[in-house]
Design a protein around this motif. Structure first.
Motif, mmCIF file in Angstrom:
data_model
loop_
_atom_site.group_PDB
_atom_site.id
_atom_site.type_symbol
_atom_site.label_atom_id
_atom_site.label_comp_id
_atom_site.label_asym_id
_atom_site.label_seq_id
_atom_site.Cartn_x
_atom_site.Cartn_y
_atom_site.Cartn_z
ATOM 1 N N ASN A 78 21.849 -6.960 15.521
ATOM 2 C CA ASN A 78 21.760 -8.017 14.511
ATOM 3 C C ASN A 78 22.767 -9.133 14.752
ATOM 4 O OD1 ASN A 78 19.693 -6.601 13.166
ATOM 5 N ND2 ASN A 78 21.217 -5.396 12.055
ATOM 6 N N GLY A 79 22.978 -9.501 16.007
ATOM 7 C CA GLY A 79 23.879 -10.591 16.347
ATOM 8 C C GLY A 79 25.354 -10.236 16.359
ATOM 9 N N LYS A 80 25.697 -9.007 15.983
ATOM 10 C CA LYS A 80 27.090 -8.565 15.961
ATOM 11 C C LYS A 80 27.397 -7.794 17.246
ATOM 12 C CE LYS A 80 28.202 -9.600 11.591
ATOM 13 N NZ LYS A 80 29.234 -10.540 11.239
ATOM 14 N N TYR A 81 28.547 -8.080 17.809
ATOM 15 C CA TYR A 81 28.988 -7.379 19.012
ATOM 16 C C TYR A 81 29.369 -5.939 18.642
ATOM 17 C CZ TYR A 81 32.018 -6.032 22.876
ATOM 18 O OH TYR A 81 32.612 -5.359 23.918
ATOM 19 N N VAL A 82 28.827 -4.968 19.381
ATOM 20 C CA VAL A 82 29.162 -3.562 19.104
ATOM 21 C C VAL A 82 29.830 -2.862 20.280
ATOM 22 C CG1 VAL A 82 27.433 -3.224 17.314
ATOM 23 C CG2 VAL A 82 26.827 -2.745 19.684
ATOM 24 N N GLY A 83 29.782 -3.448 21.458
ATOM 25 C CA GLY A 83 30.444 -2.810 22.580
ATOM 26 C C GLY A 83 29.987 -3.358 23.917
ATOM 27 N N LEU A 84 30.490 -2.728 24.940
ATOM 28 C CA LEU A 84 30.211 -3.131 26.307
ATOM 29 C C LEU A 84 29.694 -1.915 27.050
ATOM 30 C CD1 LEU A 84 30.710 -5.759 27.964
ATOM 31 C CD2 LEU A 84 32.830 -4.731 28.736
ATOM 32 N N ILE A 85 28.673 -2.120 27.855
ATOM 33 C CA ILE A 85 28.144 -1.002 28.642
ATOM 34 C C ILE A 85 28.450 -1.269 30.105
ATOM 35 C CG2 ILE A 85 25.815 -1.913 28.924
ATOM 36 C CD1 ILE A 85 24.949 1.099 28.381
ATOM 37 N N SER A 86 28.833 -0.219 30.797
ATOM 38 C CA SER A 86 29.224 -0.309 32.191
ATOM 39 C C SER A 86 28.181 0.376 33.062
ATOM 40 C CB SER A 86 30.581 0.372 32.360
ATOM 41 O OG SER A 86 30.868 0.595 33.710
ATOM 42 N N GLN A 87 27.939 -0.212 34.212
ATOM 43 C CA GLN A 87 26.974 0.364 35.156
ATOM 44 C C GLN A 87 27.367 1.794 35.520
ATOM 45 O OE1 GLN A 87 26.896 -1.411 39.114
ATOM 46 N NE2 GLN A 87 24.663 -1.453 39.010
ATOM 47 N N SER A 88 28.637 2.031 35.748
ATOM 48 C CA SER A 88 29.077 3.370 36.135
ATOM 49 C C SER A 88 28.862 4.398 35.028
ATOM 50 C CB SER A 88 30.553 3.362 36.562
ATOM 51 O OG SER A 88 31.371 2.952 35.489
ATOM 52 N N ASP A 89 28.855 3.960 33.773
ATOM 53 C CA ASP A 89 28.655 4.879 32.654
ATOM 54 C C ASP A 89 27.200 5.310 32.498
ATOM 55 O OD1 ASP A 89 31.324 4.855 31.947
ATOM 56 O OD2 ASP A 89 31.077 3.168 30.557
ATOM 57 N N ILE A 90 26.275 4.533 33.032
ATOM 58 C CA ILE A 90 24.861 4.872 32.833
ATOM 59 C C ILE A 90 24.122 5.245 34.113
ATOM 60 C CG2 ILE A 90 24.641 3.573 30.697
ATOM 61 C CD1 ILE A 90 23.381 1.304 32.278
ATOM 62 N N LEU A 91 24.834 5.309 35.222
ATOM 63 C CA LEU A 91 24.172 5.654 36.487
ATOM 64 C C LEU A 91 23.554 7.049 36.471
ATOM 65 C CD1 LEU A 91 26.450 4.172 39.288
ATOM 66 C CD2 LEU A 91 24.057 3.636 38.838
ATOM 67 N N ASN A 92 24.213 7.986 35.839
ATOM 68 C CA ASN A 92 23.759 9.373 35.889
ATOM 69 C C ASN A 92 23.219 9.897 34.566
ATOM 70 O OD1 ASN A 92 24.501 9.672 38.651
ATOM 71 N ND2 ASN A 92 26.628 9.835 37.998
ATOM 72 N N VAL A 93 22.794 9.014 33.688
ATOM 73 C CA VAL A 93 22.221 9.475 32.421
ATOM 74 C C VAL A 93 20.706 9.453 32.512
ATOM 75 C CG1 VAL A 93 24.207 8.687 31.073
ATOM 76 C CG2 VAL A 93 22.223 7.201 31.322
ATOM 77 N N ASP A 94 20.069 10.127 31.592
ATOM 78 C CA ASP A 94 18.618 10.171 31.498
ATOM 79 C C ASP A 94 18.087 8.750 31.284
ATOM 80 O OD1 ASP A 94 15.970 10.600 30.919
ATOM 81 O OD2 ASP A 94 16.321 12.051 29.317
ATOM 82 N N ASP A 95 17.042 8.381 32.027
ATOM 83 C CA ASP A 95 16.479 7.031 31.937
ATOM 84 C C ASP A 95 16.036 6.663 30.525
ATOM 85 O OD1 ASP A 95 16.901 6.559 34.584
ATOM 86 O OD2 ASP A 95 14.818 6.887 35.202
ATOM 87 N N THR A 96 15.671 7.639 29.737
ATOM 88 C CA THR A 96 15.173 7.355 28.387
ATOM 89 C C THR A 96 16.299 7.269 27.355
ATOM 90 O OG1 THR A 96 14.849 9.710 27.945
ATOM 91 C CG2 THR A 96 12.969 8.487 28.857
ATOM 92 N N GLN A 97 17.500 7.626 27.758
ATOM 93 C CA GLN A 97 18.630 7.565 26.825
ATOM 94 C C GLN A 97 18.885 6.119 26.411
ATOM 95 O OE1 GLN A 97 21.947 9.803 28.258
ATOM 96 N NE2 GLN A 97 23.010 9.743 26.290
ATOM 97 N N LYS A 98 19.268 5.930 25.178
ATOM 98 C CA LYS A 98 19.479 4.598 24.625
ATOM 99 C C LYS A 98 20.878 4.078 24.942
ATOM 100 C CE LYS A 98 15.481 4.592 22.609
ATOM 101 N NZ LYS A 98 14.401 4.004 23.329
ATOM 102 N N VAL A 99 20.985 2.774 25.120
ATOM 103 C CA VAL A 99 22.254 2.112 25.419
ATOM 104 C C VAL A 99 23.305 2.445 24.356
ATOM 105 C CG1 VAL A 99 23.335 -0.165 25.507
ATOM 106 C CG2 VAL A 99 21.215 0.247 26.755
ATOM 107 N N GLY A 100 22.903 2.440 23.111
ATOM 108 C CA GLY A 100 23.829 2.712 22.018
ATOM 109 C C GLY A 100 24.457 4.090 22.066
ATOM 110 N N GLU A 101 23.863 5.011 22.798
ATOM 111 C CA GLU A 101 24.389 6.375 22.896
ATOM 112 C C GLU A 101 25.487 6.504 23.944
ATOM 113 O OE1 GLU A 101 20.937 8.735 23.730
ATOM 114 O OE2 GLU A 101 19.944 8.167 21.861
ATOM 115 N N VAL A 102 25.575 5.541 24.862
ATOM 116 C CA VAL A 102 26.549 5.666 25.954
ATOM 117 C C VAL A 102 27.484 4.466 26.109
ATOM 118 C CG1 VAL A 102 25.137 7.231 27.339
ATOM 119 C CG2 VAL A 102 24.904 4.772 27.660
#
Length: 166
Positions: free
Chosen positions: A40-64
């Motif tokens: 909703n236009g509010k900043y909630v965080g930053l996601i890093s490539q290294s943090d999501i390389l080994n997660v399930d493809d269907t996992q949501k950004v907000g979870e990691v």
């Protein structure tokens, strides 16, 4: 120079409900390792490539995503040196810009900072570079400037590097 002058909306932020697979594809296509996450236009965080390389493809950004941290953002009113420092300290490829209500305003990329830094240090101006290696206590910048200017020289910028052994 204020950060708001360097801010771009070219890097579209991710939403917390988007998949990690989509985030990785976007990072690869943009050649960056981080993306801001908003809701909703509010900043909630930053996601890093290294943090999501080994997660399930269907996992949501907000979870990691990296937890919300003021230390990973800058305000538009900050000086651009604040971005340089933050990128160096946290090894970020881009930095989210927010306002004081935590609204996402855009990002500043490494490339944009590099160009702004080059502009601010007069790298495009004709002239020479003078390198002086002196101990920290053996000089006065005002005295050096006076000598140069007395010979009709002009100092466009200075850069000071302190050696640990000086």
């Amino acid at each position: 120079m204020k950060i708001i002058e360097l801010t771009t909306k070219a890097f579209v932020p991710l939403n917390v409900d988007e998949s990690c697979k989509m985030a990785l594809e976007l990072m690869e296509s943009l050649d960056i390792r981080h993306l801001p996450v908003v809701t909703n236009g509010k900043y909630v965080g930053l996601i890093s490539q290294s943090d999501i390389l080994n997660v399930d493809d269907t996992q949501k950004v907000g979870e990691v995503l990296l937890p919300l941290s003021r230390e990973m953002t800058v305000y538009g009113s900050d000086h651009f040196f604040a971005v340089i420092s933050l990128m160096y300290e946290k090894r970020l490829t881009l930095v989210p810009v927010i306002d004081h209500n935590n609204n996402y305003c855009g990002t500043v990329s490494q490339e944009r900072i590099l160009f702004a830094f080059a502009e601010s240090l007069s790298f495009t101006e004709p002239g020479g570079i003078l390198v002086l290696k002196v101990n920290r206590r053996d000089y006065s910048l005002a005295e050096i400037a006076q000598i140069i200017e007395s010979e009709n020289g002009l100092i466009l910028t200075t850069f000071i590097h302190t050696s640990p052994d000086s």
